[in-house]
Design an enzyme around this catalytic site. Structure first.
Site, mmCIF file in Angstrom:
data_model
loop_
_atom_site.group_PDB
_atom_site.id
_atom_site.type_symbol
_atom_site.label_atom_id
_atom_site.label_comp_id
_atom_site.label_asym_id
_atom_site.label_seq_id
_atom_site.Cartn_x
_atom_site.Cartn_y
_atom_site.Cartn_z
ATOM 1 N N SER A 12 0.816 -1.224 0.000
ATOM 2 C CA SER A 12 0.000 0.000 0.000
ATOM 3 C C SER A 12 0.845 1.267 0.000
ATOM 4 C CB SER A 12 -0.937 -0.006 1.205
ATOM 5 O OG SER A 12 -0.183 -0.004 2.407
ATOM 6 N N ALA A 15 3.409 2.716 -5.123
ATOM 7 C CA ALA A 15 3.229 1.824 -6.275
ATOM 8 C C ALA A 15 1.882 1.115 -6.185
ATOM 9 C CB ALA A 15 4.376 0.817 -6.338
ATOM 10 N N LYS A 34 0.793 -5.397 5.158
ATOM 11 C CA LYS A 34 1.100 -6.261 6.295
ATOM 12 C C LYS A 34 0.937 -5.595 7.651
ATOM 13 C CE LYS A 34 6.169 -6.460 6.351
ATOM 14 N NZ LYS A 34 7.292 -7.235 5.828
ATOM 15 N N TYR A 44 7.900 7.720 4.517
ATOM 16 C CA TYR A 44 9.088 8.341 5.124
ATOM 17 C C TYR A 44 9.933 9.131 4.130
ATOM 18 C CZ TYR A 44 7.704 5.564 9.061
ATOM 19 O OH TYR A 44 6.960 5.043 10.086
ATOM 20 N N GLY A 47 13.009 14.010 0.660
ATOM 21 C CA GLY A 47 13.473 15.004 -0.312
ATOM 22 C C GLY A 47 12.438 15.387 -1.335
ATOM 23 N N GLY A 48 11.809 14.388 -1.989
ATOM 24 C CA GLY A 48 10.779 14.719 -2.958
ATOM 25 C C GLY A 48 10.740 13.790 -4.147
ATOM 26 N N GLU A 113 19.275 17.862 -5.622
ATOM 27 C CA GLU A 113 19.927 16.813 -4.825
ATOM 28 C C GLU A 113 21.127 16.284 -5.597
ATOM 29 O OE1 GLU A 113 16.860 13.967 -3.896
ATOM 30 O OE2 GLU A 113 15.925 15.286 -2.434
ATOM 31 N N HIS A 241 22.403 5.422 1.838
ATOM 32 C CA HIS A 241 22.237 6.876 1.878
ATOM 33 C C HIS A 241 23.392 7.433 2.700
ATOM 34 C CE1 HIS A 241 20.609 10.864 2.350
ATOM 35 N NE2 HIS A 241 19.638 10.562 1.509
ATOM 36 N N ARG A 288 25.264 9.590 -4.861
ATOM 37 C CA ARG A 288 25.295 8.937 -3.552
ATOM 38 C C ARG A 288 26.377 7.886 -3.350
ATOM 39 N NH1 ARG A 288 19.053 8.117 -2.242
ATOM 40 N NH2 ARG A 288 18.792 10.357 -2.203
ATOM 41 N N HIS A 349 19.557 1.986 2.287
ATOM 42 C CA HIS A 349 18.451 2.900 2.018
ATOM 43 C C HIS A 349 17.531 2.403 0.903
ATOM 44 C CE1 HIS A 349 16.481 6.785 1.754
ATOM 45 N NE2 HIS A 349 16.806 6.910 0.496
ATOM 46 N N GLU A 373 9.741 -0.102 -5.478
ATOM 47 C CA GLU A 373 11.112 -0.467 -5.121
ATOM 48 C C GLU A 373 11.413 -1.949 -5.294
ATOM 49 O OE1 GLU A 373 12.552 1.492 -1.640
ATOM 50 O OE2 GLU A 373 14.294 0.164 -1.492
ATOM 51 N N ARG A 384 20.946 4.566 -8.210
ATOM 52 C CA ARG A 384 19.759 5.404 -8.437
ATOM 53 C C ARG A 384 20.070 6.876 -8.203
ATOM 54 N NH1 ARG A 384 15.387 7.264 -4.707
ATOM 55 N NH2 ARG A 384 16.843 6.523 -3.134
ATOM 56 N N SER A 389 12.900 7.432 -7.366
ATOM 57 C CA SER A 389 12.161 6.183 -7.122
ATOM 58 C C SER A 389 10.669 6.397 -6.983
ATOM 59 C CB SER A 389 12.708 5.453 -5.900
ATOM 60 O OG SER A 389 12.786 6.323 -4.821
HETATM 61 P P1 FAD Z 1 6.501 0.986 0.040
HETATM 62 O O1 FAD Z 1 6.076 2.380 0.092
HETATM 63 O O2 FAD Z 1 7.600 0.573 0.929
HETATM 64 O O3 FAD Z 1 5.232 0.081 0.390
HETATM 65 C C1 FAD Z 1 5.401 -1.302 0.618
HETATM 66 C C2 FAD Z 1 4.084 -1.903 1.019
HETATM 67 O O4 FAD Z 1 4.150 -3.305 0.922
HETATM 68 C C3 FAD Z 1 3.641 -1.598 2.444
HETATM 69 O O5 FAD Z 1 2.259 -1.321 2.433
HETATM 70 C C4 FAD Z 1 3.863 -2.925 3.174
HETATM 71 O O6 FAD Z 1 2.975 -3.162 4.247
HETATM 72 C C5 FAD Z 1 3.559 -3.885 2.057
HETATM 73 N N1 FAD Z 1 4.123 -5.214 2.242
HETATM 74 C C6 FAD Z 1 5.426 -5.582 2.294
HETATM 75 N N2 FAD Z 1 5.510 -6.914 2.460
HETATM 76 C C7 FAD Z 1 4.245 -7.384 2.503
HETATM 77 C C8 FAD Z 1 3.681 -8.672 2.676
HETATM 78 N N3 FAD Z 1 4.427 -9.777 2.844
HETATM 79 N N4 FAD Z 1 2.331 -8.782 2.677
HETATM 80 C C9 FAD Z 1 1.530 -7.691 2.556
HETATM 81 N N5 FAD Z 1 2.010 -6.449 2.392
HETATM 82 C C10 FAD Z 1 3.353 -6.317 2.364
HETATM 83 N N6 FAD Z 1 12.476 8.150 -2.876
HETATM 84 C C11 FAD Z 1 12.300 9.285 -3.620
HETATM 85 O O7 FAD Z 1 12.050 9.209 -4.826
HETATM 86 N N7 FAD Z 1 12.380 10.495 -3.001
HETATM 87 C C12 FAD Z 1 12.643 10.649 -1.674
HETATM 88 O O8 FAD Z 1 12.684 11.749 -1.170
HETATM 89 C C13 FAD Z 1 12.844 9.486 -0.899
HETATM 90 N N8 FAD Z 1 13.138 9.576 0.423
HETATM 91 C C14 FAD Z 1 13.212 8.440 1.172
HETATM 92 C C15 FAD Z 1 13.403 8.540 2.545
HETATM 93 C C16 FAD Z 1 13.411 7.407 3.334
HETATM 94 C C17 FAD Z 1 13.619 7.520 4.817
HETATM 95 C C18 FAD Z 1 13.246 6.129 2.732
HETATM 96 C C19 FAD Z 1 13.246 4.892 3.569
HETATM 97 C C20 FAD Z 1 13.087 6.021 1.362
HETATM 98 C C21 FAD Z 1 13.063 7.170 0.570
HETATM 99 N N9 FAD Z 1 12.879 7.085 -0.814
HETATM 100 C C22 FAD Z 1 12.722 8.233 -1.548
HETATM 101 C C23 FAD Z 1 12.626 5.810 -1.456
HETATM 102 C C24 FAD Z 1 11.108 5.642 -1.654
HETATM 103 O O9 FAD Z 1 10.436 6.166 -0.536
HETATM 104 C C25 FAD Z 1 10.699 4.197 -1.838
HETATM 105 O O10 FAD Z 1 11.502 3.586 -2.793
HETATM 106 C C26 FAD Z 1 9.256 4.107 -2.284
HETATM 107 O O11 FAD Z 1 8.431 4.823 -1.404
HETATM 108 C C27 FAD Z 1 8.807 2.676 -2.346
HETATM 109 O O12 FAD Z 1 7.433 2.656 -2.614
HETATM 110 P P2 FAD Z 1 6.730 1.274 -2.846
HETATM 111 O O13 FAD Z 1 5.311 1.579 -3.148
HETATM 112 O O14 FAD Z 1 7.503 0.471 -3.794
HETATM 113 O O15 FAD Z 1 6.861 0.523 -1.422
HETATM 114 C C1 SIN Z 2 16.564 12.122 0.494
HETATM 115 O O1 SIN Z 2 15.664 12.906 0.772
HETATM 116 O O2 SIN Z 2 17.763 12.350 0.639
HETATM 117 C C2 SIN Z 2 16.182 10.811 -0.043
HETATM 118 C C3 SIN Z 2 15.915 10.957 -1.457
HETATM 119 C C4 SIN Z 2 15.875 9.613 -2.098
HETATM 120 O O3 SIN Z 2 16.135 8.593 -1.482
HETATM 121 O O4 SIN Z 2 15.588 9.598 -3.304
#
Ligand code: FAD
Ligand code: SIN
Length: 523
Positions: A12, A15, A34, A44, A47-48, A113, A241, A288, A349, A373, A384, A389
């Site tokens: 959730s 993506a 989960k 979390y 940056g953006g 960045e 990171h 990075r 990270h 991701e 990256r 992302s």
């Molecule tokens: P997520 O947002 O991680 O969602 C994963 C989902 O999968 C969750 O709902 C979880 O509960 C669910 N899940 C996992 N395993 C299971 C399971 N077995 N069963 C059911 N559900 C499950 N990227 C940028 O582009 N810009 C930024 O500024 C940036 N800053 C970041 C800062 C931090 C601190 C972090 C940690 C990452 C940052 N990133 C940033 C990276 C970016 O946030 C992630 O790559 C992106 O949000 C991933 O999105 P996602 O939808 O793929 O997964």
């Molecule tokens: C950050 O804000 O430095 C994270 C950005 C990212 O992971 O893309």
């Protein structure tokens, strides 16, 4: 319990939710998450989100920056796709209710960045992810075709294997019929039959001890696709990171956004000396991999546990306005960032590799898509570019949604799929075995598979992991399933993939640096 849905969305974050919103007018949707809807890596993000908005920026500049960061392994066609489709997807995020900061003139306030040649990061203060997650969650909760299953832990994908047919890594006709998921509250395993399934489970950061990722990031989706015999690639490219807040004993580590360096903050050693000029002419704003390795090198050479990020020269009011959460977090542990330097250290990270997908988000398993991701699209190559992302996740969710809708009528439910069988298993009373193995996995990764690697370190990591793998498989077969045993099993699968792929790469490129091969092979 058995469920039948047109679209099964596992995860959730940005993506999963954006895919769900894009397909929801075309059929029934189940979102499995989960913990709760909001607990994701997305939430979390600080940056953006990168997208070309105004001149002098251009698609060609964003493409070039992405290719340079990716160090020879990006798929240029995919880079062009993401960069050129980004502005439309940003508009969609705004339409769904996300807000991005504007300046006094009413234009978007674009940040810069590491590795970006222009200001192009749309953001919401220093908590962009929280804002995106808020808007998407609200929208998904109010859609009549979307059902959200919180506290449902997906265990495994359903394929022909569950009909008793042989499936191997060489099979080219594997099909996905849905997934089994543990209803954590009732301790029951439900069967979700689906015409289309998307894996959107996010990152793998928690297989390392020091990570910016929340505890949900255990790589479950990649491990599930690997076990279902789908193609996984580029797992050696784990992004550290450079600047997580140094707070010993705290897990996950709080991120100090790269945008702060884009705003003028400077890296310094503990004795207050700048060092980045020794490593790259872009200094604190180099990509990075370069910055993280430089910090690692300074810390190792000097025997220090951290370096500093200095923002004392930046206007205090502007610092507080642009980075209110970082200011508040640091103040809560006694650091006033307008007057004192911030202790920082690199942390695991982001994973650049994962489940192989094509330009439509299709995996090598029929009716199974991946986005976000946990997928490997070809955008990031071996490193990256910052803030690429979130945008990748929504662009690929869009492509996967279009393909899913177009081919929905070709897919059928397979009613013969049996329910989960847990005969002969019992609840494990030995939680210590699970918690200790998880700790060992994290130690192995921290000690031998970190920013700098060597053949001997990787071999030692694999030898240690093989023991834990045997023990975990034994325990898994005997145990009634729990989240902890599944997460341990998934973490072991993920670390195995990282180590094996790192051992195969006989060069140093992007995020993978091996002192035994300190050169790049010709591509
Ligand atoms: P997520 O947002 O991680 O969602 C994963 C989902 O999968 C969750 O709902 C979880 O509960 C669910 N899940 C996992 N395993 C299971 C399971 N077995 N069963 C059911 N559900 C499950 N990227 C940028 O582009 N810009 C930024 O500024 C940036 N800053 C970041 C800062 C931090 C601190 C972090 C940690 C990452 C940052 N990133 C940033 C990276 C970016 O946030 C992630 O790559 C992106 O949000 C991933 O999105 P996602 O939808 O793929 O997964
Ligand atoms: C950050 O804000 O430095 C994270 C950005 C990212 O992971 O893309």
């Amino acid at each position: 319990m058995r469920h039948k849905v047109d679209f099964l969305v596992i995860g959730s974050g940005i993506a999963g939710l954006s895919y769900a919103l894009k397909v929801a007018d075309h059929g029934s949707v189940a979102i499995l998450t989960k913990t709760n809807l909001e607990e994701t890596n997305t939430r979390y993000a600080q940056g953006g989100i990168a997208s070309v908005t105004y001149k002098p920026d251009s698609f060609e500049k964003h493409i070039k920056d992405t290719l340079i960061a990716g160090d020879g392994l990006c798929n240029e066609q995919i880079v062009r796709k993401v960069v050129t489709e980004a502005p439309v997807q940003i508009k969609e995020l705004i339409k769904w209710g996300s807000h991005f900061d504007k300046n006094k003139k009413g234009d978007y306030d674009l940040a810069k960045e590491g590795g970006h040649s222009e200001h192009r990061i749309l953001h919401h203060k220093d908590n962009t992810g929280f804002e995106i997650q808020r808007a998407l969650s609200k929208k998904a909760e109010s859609h009549p075709n979307i059902n959200i299953y919180s506290n449902y832990f997906t265990i495994d994908l359903i394929t022909q294997h569950h009909l008793g047919k042989k499936v191997t890594r060489k099979s080219n006709n594997i099909e996905c019929y849905g997934a089994y998921a543990l209803n954590i509250r009732l301790n029951e395993i439900d069967t979700f039959l689906a015409k289309k399934t998307i894996m959107a489970t996010g990152g793998i950061g928690t297989v390392y001890y020091t990570t910016t990722n929340p505890i949900i990031a255990t790589g479950d989706g990649i491990a599930m696709v690997y076990r279902a015999k789908g193609k996984i690639e580029h797992m050696e490219f784990v992004q550290f990171h450079p600047t997580s807040l140094y707070e010993p004993g705290k897990r996950p580590s709080f991120l100090i956004t790269e945008a702060l360096r884009g705003f003028g903050a400077i890296l310094k050693t503990i004795d207050g000396k700048e060092f980045m000029h020794k490593y790259d002419k872009r200094e604190s704003l180099a990509p990075r991999d370069i910055v993280a390795r430089a910090i690692d090198n300074e810390m190792k050479n000097r025997g220090d546990d951290h370096v500093y990020l200095d923002c004392r020269h930046i206007n205090a009011e502007e610092l507080k306005t642009h980075f209110p959460n970082i200011y508040a977090k640091c103040l809560s542990i006694g650091i006033d960032i307008t007057k004192e330097m911030i202790p920082v250290t690199p942390a695991a990270h982001y994973l650049c590799g994962g489940i192989h997908v094509d330009e439509n988000g299709k995996t090598t398993i029929k009716n199974l898509y991946a986005a976000g991701e946990n997928s490997s699209t070809g955008l990031h190559g071996s490193n990256r570019l910052a803030s690429n992302s979130l945008i990748e996740a929504i662009v690929f969710a869009d492509s996967a949604a279009k393909d899913s809708i177009k081919s929905l009528s070709d897919s059928v439910f397979i009613d013969e799929i049996p329910d989960w069988n847990d005969e002969g298993t019992s609840l494990t009373e030995e939680m210590i075995l699970i918690t200790q193995s998880l700790k060992e996995v994290r130690q192995i990764m921290a000690n031998y598979v970190g920013i700098v690697r060597s053949n001997l370190r990787l071999k030692r990591a694999l030898d240690r992991l093989e023991i834990i793998h045997r023990e975990t498989e034994d325990l898994y077969k005997k145990s009634t399933l729990s989240v902890k045993i599944c997460e341990l099993r998934n973490s072991v699968n993920i670390t195995y993939l990282i180590i094996k792929m790192a051992m195969k790469r006989k060069e140093s490129r992007g995020l993978h640096y091996n002192i035994d091969y300190p050169f790049k092979n010709k591509i």
